[in-house]
Design a protein around this motif. Structure first.
Motif, PDB file in Angstrom:
ATOM      1  N   TRP A   1       4.831   7.820  -5.643  1.00 42.73           N
ATOM      2  CA  TRP A   1       4.193   6.560  -5.284  1.00 42.73           C
ATOM      3  C   TRP A   1       2.686   6.597  -5.494  1.00 42.73           C
ATOM      4  O   TRP A   1       1.997   5.616  -5.197  1.00 42.73           O
ATOM      5  CB  TRP A   1       4.505   6.205  -3.831  1.00 42.73           C
ATOM      6  CG  TRP A   1       5.971   6.006  -3.618  1.00 42.73           C
ATOM      7  CD1 TRP A   1       6.839   6.889  -3.052  1.00 42.73           C
ATOM      8  CD2 TRP A   1       6.751   4.878  -3.988  1.00 42.73           C
ATOM      9  NE1 TRP A   1       8.121   6.374  -3.042  1.00 42.73           N
ATOM     10  CE2 TRP A   1       8.091   5.131  -3.621  1.00 42.73           C
ATOM     11  CE3 TRP A   1       6.450   3.659  -4.607  1.00 42.73           C
ATOM     12  CZ2 TRP A   1       9.121   4.233  -3.840  1.00 42.73           C
ATOM     13  CZ3 TRP A   1       7.474   2.755  -4.826  1.00 42.73           C
ATOM     14  CH2 TRP A   1       8.789   3.043  -4.446  1.00 42.73           C
ATOM     15  N   ASP A   2       2.167   7.727  -6.003  1.00 42.92           N
ATOM     16  CA  ASP A   2       0.736   7.783  -6.316  1.00 42.92           C
ATOM     17  C   ASP A   2       0.395   6.896  -7.505  1.00 42.92           C
ATOM     18  O   ASP A   2      -0.757   6.500  -7.680  1.00 42.92           O
ATOM     19  CB  ASP A   2       0.315   9.223  -6.646  1.00 42.92           C
ATOM     20  CG  ASP A   2       0.433  10.144  -5.435  1.00 42.92           C
ATOM     21  OD1 ASP A   2       0.546   9.624  -4.311  1.00 42.92           O
ATOM     22  OD2 ASP A   2       0.430  11.371  -5.628  1.00 42.92           O
TER      23      ASP A   2
ATOM     24  N   LYS B   1       7.467   5.676   2.595  1.00 40.94           N
ATOM     25  CA  LYS B   1       7.972   4.846   1.503  1.00 40.94           C
ATOM     26  C   LYS B   1       9.082   5.557   0.733  1.00 40.94           C
ATOM     27  O   LYS B   1      10.108   4.964   0.387  1.00 40.94           O
ATOM     28  CB  LYS B   1       6.817   4.493   0.566  1.00 40.94           C
ATOM     29  CG  LYS B   1       7.082   3.333  -0.374  1.00 40.94           C
ATOM     30  CD  LYS B   1       5.788   2.919  -1.068  1.00 40.94           C
ATOM     31  CE  LYS B   1       5.985   1.650  -1.897  1.00 40.94           C
ATOM     32  NZ  LYS B   1       4.721   1.218  -2.525  1.00 40.94           N
ATOM     33  N   GLU B   2       8.877   6.840   0.483  1.00 40.19           N
ATOM     34  CA  GLU B   2       9.873   7.621  -0.250  1.00 40.19           C
ATOM     35  C   GLU B   2      11.137   7.818   0.579  1.00 40.19           C
ATOM     36  O   GLU B   2      12.258   7.792   0.050  1.00 40.19           O
ATOM     37  CB  GLU B   2       9.283   8.974  -0.655  1.00 40.19           C
ATOM     38  CG  GLU B   2      10.238   9.912  -1.365  1.00 40.19           C
ATOM     39  CD  GLU B   2      10.598   9.484  -2.781  1.00 40.19           C
ATOM     40  OE1 GLU B   2      11.191  10.293  -3.503  1.00 40.19           O
ATOM     41  OE2 GLU B   2      10.286   8.330  -3.172  1.00 40.19           O
ATOM     42  N   THR B   3      10.978   8.000   1.888  1.00 39.16           N
ATOM     43  CA  THR B   3      12.149   8.138   2.759  1.00 39.16           C
ATOM     44  C   THR B   3      12.971   6.856   2.760  1.00 39.16           C
ATOM     45  O   THR B   3      14.206   6.895   2.678  1.00 39.16           O
ATOM     46  CB  THR B   3      11.712   8.475   4.196  1.00 39.16           C
ATOM     47  OG1 THR B   3      10.864   9.631   4.177  1.00 39.16           O
ATOM     48  CG2 THR B   3      12.918   8.768   5.073  1.00 39.16           C
TER      49      THR B   3
ATOM     50  N   TYR C   1      15.832   3.422 -12.414  1.00 37.60           N
ATOM     51  CA  TYR C   1      14.616   2.822 -11.868  1.00 37.60           C
ATOM     52  C   TYR C   1      13.657   3.871 -11.300  1.00 37.60           C
ATOM     53  O   TYR C   1      12.444   3.633 -11.258  1.00 37.60           O
ATOM     54  CB  TYR C   1      14.979   1.816 -10.773  1.00 37.60           C
ATOM     55  CG  TYR C   1      15.985   0.786 -11.230  1.00 37.60           C
ATOM     56  CD1 TYR C   1      15.630  -0.211 -12.132  1.00 37.60           C
ATOM     57  CD2 TYR C   1      17.308   0.830 -10.787  1.00 37.60           C
ATOM     58  CE1 TYR C   1      16.558  -1.142 -12.568  1.00 37.60           C
ATOM     59  CE2 TYR C   1      18.239  -0.104 -11.216  1.00 37.60           C
ATOM     60  CZ  TYR C   1      17.861  -1.080 -12.115  1.00 37.60           C
ATOM     61  OH  TYR C   1      18.773  -1.993 -12.545  1.00 37.60           O
ATOM     62  N   PHE C   2      14.196   4.990 -10.844  1.00 41.28           N
ATOM     63  CA  PHE C   2      13.376   6.045 -10.244  1.00 41.28           C
ATOM     64  C   PHE C   2      13.811   7.391 -10.819  1.00 41.28           C
ATOM     65  O   PHE C   2      14.823   7.952 -10.372  1.00 41.28           O
ATOM     66  CB  PHE C   2      13.523   6.042  -8.715  1.00 41.28           C
ATOM     67  CG  PHE C   2      13.078   4.754  -8.073  1.00 41.28           C
ATOM     68  CD1 PHE C   2      11.754   4.552  -7.742  1.00 41.28           C
ATOM     69  CD2 PHE C   2      13.991   3.738  -7.830  1.00 41.28           C
ATOM     70  CE1 PHE C   2      11.336   3.372  -7.162  1.00 41.28           C
ATOM     71  CE2 PHE C   2      13.584   2.539  -7.259  1.00 41.28           C
ATOM     72  CZ  PHE C   2      12.252   2.356  -6.929  1.00 41.28           C
TER      73      PHE C   2
ATOM     74  N   LEU D   1      -0.750   9.784   1.688  1.00 44.45           N
ATOM     75  CA  LEU D   1       0.463  10.605   1.624  1.00 44.45           C
ATOM     76  C   LEU D   1       1.386  10.330   2.801  1.00 44.45           C
ATOM     77  O   LEU D   1       2.614  10.354   2.652  1.00 44.45           O
ATOM     78  CB  LEU D   1       0.096  12.091   1.566  1.00 44.45           C
ATOM     79  CG  LEU D   1       1.268  13.055   1.379  1.00 44.45           C
ATOM     80  CD1 LEU D   1       2.062  12.722   0.122  1.00 44.45           C
ATOM     81  CD2 LEU D   1       0.789  14.504   1.348  1.00 44.45           C
ATOM     82  N   VAL D   2       0.823  10.048   3.968  1.00 43.28           N
ATOM     83  CA  VAL D   2       1.646   9.679   5.128  1.00 43.28           C
ATOM     84  C   VAL D   2       2.466   8.432   4.806  1.00 43.28           C
ATOM     85  O   VAL D   2       3.692   8.387   5.004  1.00 43.28           O
ATOM     86  CB  VAL D   2       0.773   9.444   6.378  1.00 43.28           C
ATOM     87  CG1 VAL D   2       1.577   8.768   7.494  1.00 43.28           C
ATOM     88  CG2 VAL D   2       0.194  10.761   6.883  1.00 43.28           C
TER      89      VAL D   2
END
Length: 519
Positions: free
Chosen positions: A427-428, A367-369, A415-416, A361-362
């Motif tokens: 991203w899981d 990655k999401e940021t 795309y997202f 998750l870290v």
């Protein structure tokens, strides 16, 4: 009398009455004509451009020379979306007198980032922008083959063994900052992340990459100097690299002060024959000889060190500021992160490089940021040979520019899904959800990297100019995020994006309200 001379005389005679009438006009009328001429020329040029069937569709504009600079500079992604709706993925617009051809989406990534070196040039596109910031002889102020070798020289500090050593040093710097800076004094308070994160970034990057000796020479003022360098990356700098403006003077002063600091250390080590294997400075002093036998000068080494830290400054300072602001609105995610860290570390507080690899998750939060806030919203290349747009008859002429925006694709619902929502758990799922993994690699001279750039997710760019500091960024940001979560809980209100420079930063005020954990 020869024929050319006769034609000139005839032309002069025919123009004389017109010029006499023009001269007889009032001052106000003459000024009006002078003002109108650029607009007439601009509209005529746009008409002639549109009549050429092989040209990419041009976004209409009214103001000569400025073109679409204002809507692009204020909200680039909104501008791209509006143009995409009208013209499709490929279109051109005028930016401060330069024609920029944009190709949006993964096909555009492939078209521009993997274009042949002879056809497009990053050096020609960026040198006026970057040379005053980094200095001469490095990055884009040298032939591409030298830049590839400079990346190879710098990669000695970006190995897995180095990262293992860096993690405790980064944690030590962050904790020291928490315990000594006034805005983290006490059990609760408020901090401007646009001040704290650049400072933490400089301290952690200099401590790891440049060594303890250099770190001890730096103070909070150096973060301000790097901020002044950052402000050298604006659209106006792209066209006019040197103007008698305060921001330009601050940029030049920042470069000189930072470069002189590095030079003092380099000079001292040479005079005392004190060159070991402590840091990147030692590494460059020992091995920075190009394949043609020439070596980097001490000044060029100092300039390259500015570029190396600057690359990390862009990514880590902006990314950490953004994930703190997003997490301030998501106490549920803060709790999840806290529980994940406890499950991996157990009773330990110290995090290791191996721990970071297990903190899913870290890493997904980082990655999401990066997905929502790619540090650079636009990537340019100058066209050196006529460039055909794939699967079309359109040609981008020599001398024009091409522009790609991975950040636009990464914030697009196509795309997202729910792209405007900060959701690290997206991203899981497997990598195939964002274009899949590409195992085809290429070595441009600084080590093998993924060749494919057709994914919509490219926060570190792609091709020969892909950022070499990706793994360092994850190591630095991961350690920083873990230390924040272990130390504080916080709340915030997410600000809008400031697009005034090429780096996507939060608008002021960008603050978090924190309190120390009591566990």
């Amino acid at each position: 009398m020869s024929e050319p001379t006769g034609l000139i005389d005839e032309l002069y005679r025919s123009l004389t009455p017109f010029l006499a009438e023009l001269w007889a006009l009032s001052l106000v009328q003459k000024i009006g004509i002078l003002i109108a001429l650029p607009f007439v020329y601009s509209l005529t040029w746009q008409l002639l451009y549109s009549l050429k069937s092989e040209r990419v569709p041009l976004v209409h504009y009214w103001i000569p020379w400025l073109g679409s600079a204002i809507p692009y500079g204020m909200q680039p992604y909104e501008f791209f979306a509006q143009c995409q709706k009208k013209y499709g993925d490929c279109f051109a617009f005028l930016l401060l007198g330069k024609v920029m051809t944009v190709y949006l989406g993964p096909k555009g990534h492939e078209f521009i980032l993997n274009a042949k070196l002879n056809d497009v040039s990053a050096e020609e596109a960026y040198t006026h922008l970057t040379t005053p910031v980094f200095g001469k002889g490095v990055i884009y102020d040298c032939p591409n083959w030298k830049l590839m070798e400079q990346k190879k020289f710098a990669k000695v500090a970006l190995t897995k063994d180095s990262f293992i050593k860096y993690v405790p040093l980064i944690r030590e710097e962050v904790l020291s900052y928490f315990n000594t800076e006034a805005h983290f004094a006490g059990d609760k308070g408020k901090v401007n992340v646009l001040q704290s994160q650049p400072e933490i970034t400089i301290f952690t990057a200099s401590r790891t990459l440049l060594g303890k000796e250099m770190r001890m020479m730096l103070d909070n003022g150096y973060a301000k100097l790097y901020s002044d360098l950052d402000k050298g990356f604006t659209p106006i700098n792209f066209v006019f690299p040197n103007l008698p403006l305060p921001s330009y003077k601050r940029r030049d002063n920042a470069h000189n002060v930072i470069s002189d600091t590095y030079m003092r250390l380099i000079t001292r080590r040479k005079e005392e024959n004190d060159i070991q294997d402590r840091d990147l400075i030692d590494a460059l002093m020992k091995n920075s000889t190009y394949k043609d036998g020439t070596s980097m000068t001490d000044k060029e080494i100092a300039n390259l060190l500015i570029g190396v830290l600057m690359g990390g400054q862009h990514t880590s300072a902006s990314t950490s500021a953004w994930f703190l602001l997003h997490l301030g609105e998501r106490p549920d995610l803060q709790n999840e992160l806290y529980e994940e860290i406890k499950s991996v570390l157990g009773d330990r507080k110290e995090v290791t490089y191996e721990d970071l690899q297990q903190l899913t998750l870290v890493n997904n939060t980082i990655k999401e940021t990066l997905r929502m806030h790619m540090p650079l919203h636009s990537i340019f290349r100058k066209v050196m040979n006529p460039l055909q747009v794939p699967d079309s008859k359109m040609i981008v002429p020599k001398g024009h520019y091409v522009l790609v925006s991975p950040g636009f694709a990464m914030t697009n619902d196509k795309y997202f899904p729910n792209a405007d929502t900060f959701e690290p758990h997206r991203w899981d799922v497997s990598k195939s959800a964002v274009g899949g993994a590409d195992n085809d690699t290429v070595d441009y001279g600084f080590g093998k990297i993924t060749k494919g750039v057709s994914s919509p997710y490219l926060p570190f760019g792609g091709g020969r100019h892909r950022c070499i500091g990706e793994q360092f960024a994850y190591t630095q940001l991961g350690t920083l995020l873990v230390t924040y979560i272990q130390t504080f809980k916080w709340t915030s209100k997410l600000p809008k994006v400031d697009y005034s420079s090429m780096v996507t930063l939060p608008e002021e005020p960008a603050e978090i309200e924190w309190e120390r954990r009591q566990e």
